[in-house]
Design a protein around this motif. Structure first.
Motif, short mmCIF file in Angstrom:
data_model
loop_
_atom_site.label_atom_id
_atom_site.label_comp_id
_atom_site.label_asym_id
_atom_site.label_seq_id
_atom_site.Cartn_x
_atom_site.Cartn_y
_atom_site.Cartn_z
N TYR A 106 0.83 -1.21 0.00
CA TYR A 106 0.00 0.00 0.00
C TYR A 106 0.86 1.26 0.00
O TYR A 106 1.81 1.38 0.79
N ILE A 107 0.54 2.18 -0.88
CA ILE A 107 1.28 3.45 -0.99
C ILE A 107 0.44 4.55 -0.38
O ILE A 107 -0.71 4.77 -0.79
N GLN A 108 1.00 5.25 0.57
CA GLN A 108 0.29 6.29 1.33
C GLN A 108 0.83 7.67 0.93
O GLN A 108 1.99 7.94 1.16
N HIS A 109 -0.03 8.51 0.36
CA HIS A 109 0.38 9.86 -0.02
C HIS A 109 -0.03 10.92 1.00
O HIS A 109 0.26 12.09 0.82
N SER A 110 -0.74 10.54 2.05
CA SER A 110 -1.22 11.50 3.04
C SER A 110 -0.06 12.10 3.83
O SER A 110 0.86 11.39 4.25
N ALA A 111 -0.14 13.39 4.08
CA ALA A 111 0.86 14.06 4.92
C ALA A 111 0.65 13.75 6.40
O ALA A 111 1.51 14.05 7.22
N HIS A 112 -0.49 13.13 6.73
CA HIS A 112 -0.85 12.90 8.13
C HIS A 112 -0.71 11.44 8.57
O HIS A 112 -0.93 11.14 9.73
N ILE A 113 -0.38 10.56 7.63
CA ILE A 113 -0.37 9.12 7.93
C ILE A 113 0.99 8.55 7.54
O ILE A 113 1.46 8.78 6.43
N PRO A 114 1.62 7.80 8.44
CA PRO A 114 2.91 7.18 8.11
C PRO A 114 2.78 6.24 6.91
O PRO A 114 1.68 5.78 6.58
N PRO A 115 3.89 5.90 6.27
CA PRO A 115 3.85 5.09 5.05
C PRO A 115 3.29 3.69 5.26
O PRO A 115 3.42 3.10 6.33
N GLY A 116 2.72 3.18 4.18
CA GLY A 116 2.32 1.78 4.10
C GLY A 116 1.08 1.42 4.90
O GLY A 116 0.51 2.22 5.63
N ARG A 117 0.70 0.17 4.72
CA ARG A 117 -0.47 -0.38 5.43
C ARG A 117 -0.24 -0.34 6.93
O ARG A 117 -1.13 0.03 7.70
N ASP A 118 0.97 -0.69 7.37
CA ASP A 118 1.26 -0.68 8.81
C ASP A 118 1.15 0.73 9.39
O ASP A 118 0.68 0.90 10.51
N GLY A 119 1.59 1.72 8.63
CA GLY A 119 1.47 3.10 9.10
C GLY A 119 0.02 3.49 9.33
O GLY A 119 -0.32 4.10 10.35
N LEU A 120 -0.85 3.12 8.40
CA LEU A 120 -2.27 3.41 8.54
C LEU A 120 -2.87 2.65 9.72
O LEU A 120 -3.55 3.22 10.57
N PHE A 121 -2.61 1.36 9.78
CA PHE A 121 -3.19 0.54 10.85
C PHE A 121 -2.70 1.00 12.22
O PHE A 121 -3.48 1.05 13.18
N ASP A 122 -1.41 1.34 12.34
CA ASP A 122 -0.87 1.81 13.62
C ASP A 122 -1.53 3.13 14.04
O ASP A 122 -1.80 3.34 15.22
N LEU A 123 -1.77 4.01 13.06
CA LEU A 123 -2.46 5.27 13.38
C LEU A 123 -3.86 4.98 13.91
O LEU A 123 -4.27 5.55 14.92
N LEU A 142 -7.02 -2.21 -1.90
CA LEU A 142 -6.67 -0.80 -1.88
C LEU A 142 -5.16 -0.70 -2.00
O LEU A 142 -4.43 -1.21 -1.15
N ALA A 143 -4.70 -0.05 -3.07
CA ALA A 143 -3.27 -0.04 -3.38
C ALA A 143 -2.59 1.30 -3.12
O ALA A 143 -1.39 1.35 -2.86
N GLU A 144 -3.37 2.40 -3.20
CA GLU A 144 -2.77 3.72 -3.09
C GLU A 144 -3.81 4.69 -2.55
O GLU A 144 -4.99 4.54 -2.85
N HIS A 145 -3.36 5.73 -1.81
CA HIS A 145 -4.30 6.63 -1.15
C HIS A 145 -3.79 8.07 -1.09
O HIS A 145 -2.61 8.31 -0.85
N TRP A 146 -4.72 9.01 -1.31
CA TRP A 146 -4.49 10.45 -1.13
C TRP A 146 -5.66 10.97 -0.32
O TRP A 146 -6.76 10.41 -0.37
N ASP A 147 -5.47 12.09 0.40
CA ASP A 147 -6.61 12.68 1.11
C ASP A 147 -6.49 14.18 1.22
O ASP A 147 -5.43 14.76 1.04
N VAL A 148 -7.63 14.79 1.49
CA VAL A 148 -7.74 16.22 1.81
C VAL A 148 -8.59 16.27 3.06
O VAL A 148 -9.70 15.72 3.09
N ILE A 149 -8.08 16.92 4.11
CA ILE A 149 -8.74 16.91 5.42
C ILE A 149 -8.96 18.34 5.90
O ILE A 149 -8.06 19.17 5.79
N GLU A 150 -10.13 18.58 6.46
CA GLU A 150 -10.37 19.86 7.14
C GLU A 150 -11.28 19.63 8.33
O GLU A 150 -12.07 18.70 8.36
#
Length: 137
Positions: free
Chosen positions: A35-52, A102-110
């Motif tokens: 998994y490729i994570q493009h979010s500025a708020h989430i650490p890289p990879g699937r593990d980064g997302l799950f750990d968050l 799910l292979a890649e992710h971007w987000d916009v948060i407010e």
């Protein structure tokens, strides 16, 4: 090859499994190990997302208001609440689906704003302001 409708359902199921149900073993079947994570708020990879997500309170909830798909790209507009921050987050997530995961992710948060703070006078999510809902933010 999956259809846009199948991709939308996959993303909805994945988000519900991870963010609302907190079923990490099942969530691994939805997110690619690469998994490729493009979010500025989430650490890289699937593990980064799950750990968050693991670090957030069990009261975290995701609601989807709108979902669209074209080809392998899915965009959903949602609301994250119950995360112990001053305001819920309104988020547009864009996800690339590849080979059924799910292979890649971007987000916009407010931050979601109150009626008083809304310059438009309209709510950001649904048809109510946070202070009108029977929930804690």
């Amino acid at each position: 090859m999956t259809t846009p409708e199948q991709n939308k359902q996959l993303v909805l199921d994945a988000f519900d499994t991870l963010f609302n149900r907190r079923d990490y073993a099942r969530a691994e079947t939805y997110w690619s190990p690469h998994y490729i994570q493009h979010s500025a708020h989430i650490p890289p990879g699937r593990d980064g997302l799950f750990d968050l997500v693991r670090a957030l309170p069990d009261t975290l909830r995701h609601e989807t208001e709108l979902i669209m798909a074209e080809g392998d790209m899915v965009m959903l507009r949602g609301r994250f609440s119950g995360h112990d921050q001053p305001a819920p987050w309104i988020v547009v997530d864009t996800v690339r689906v590849r080979d059924g995961v799910l292979a890649e992710h971007w987000d916009v948060i407010e931050d979601e704003v109150s009626r008083e703070a809304s310059a438009s006078g309209l709510p950001m999510f649904g048809d109510t302001f946070p202070e009108d809902r029977q929930e804690s933010i």
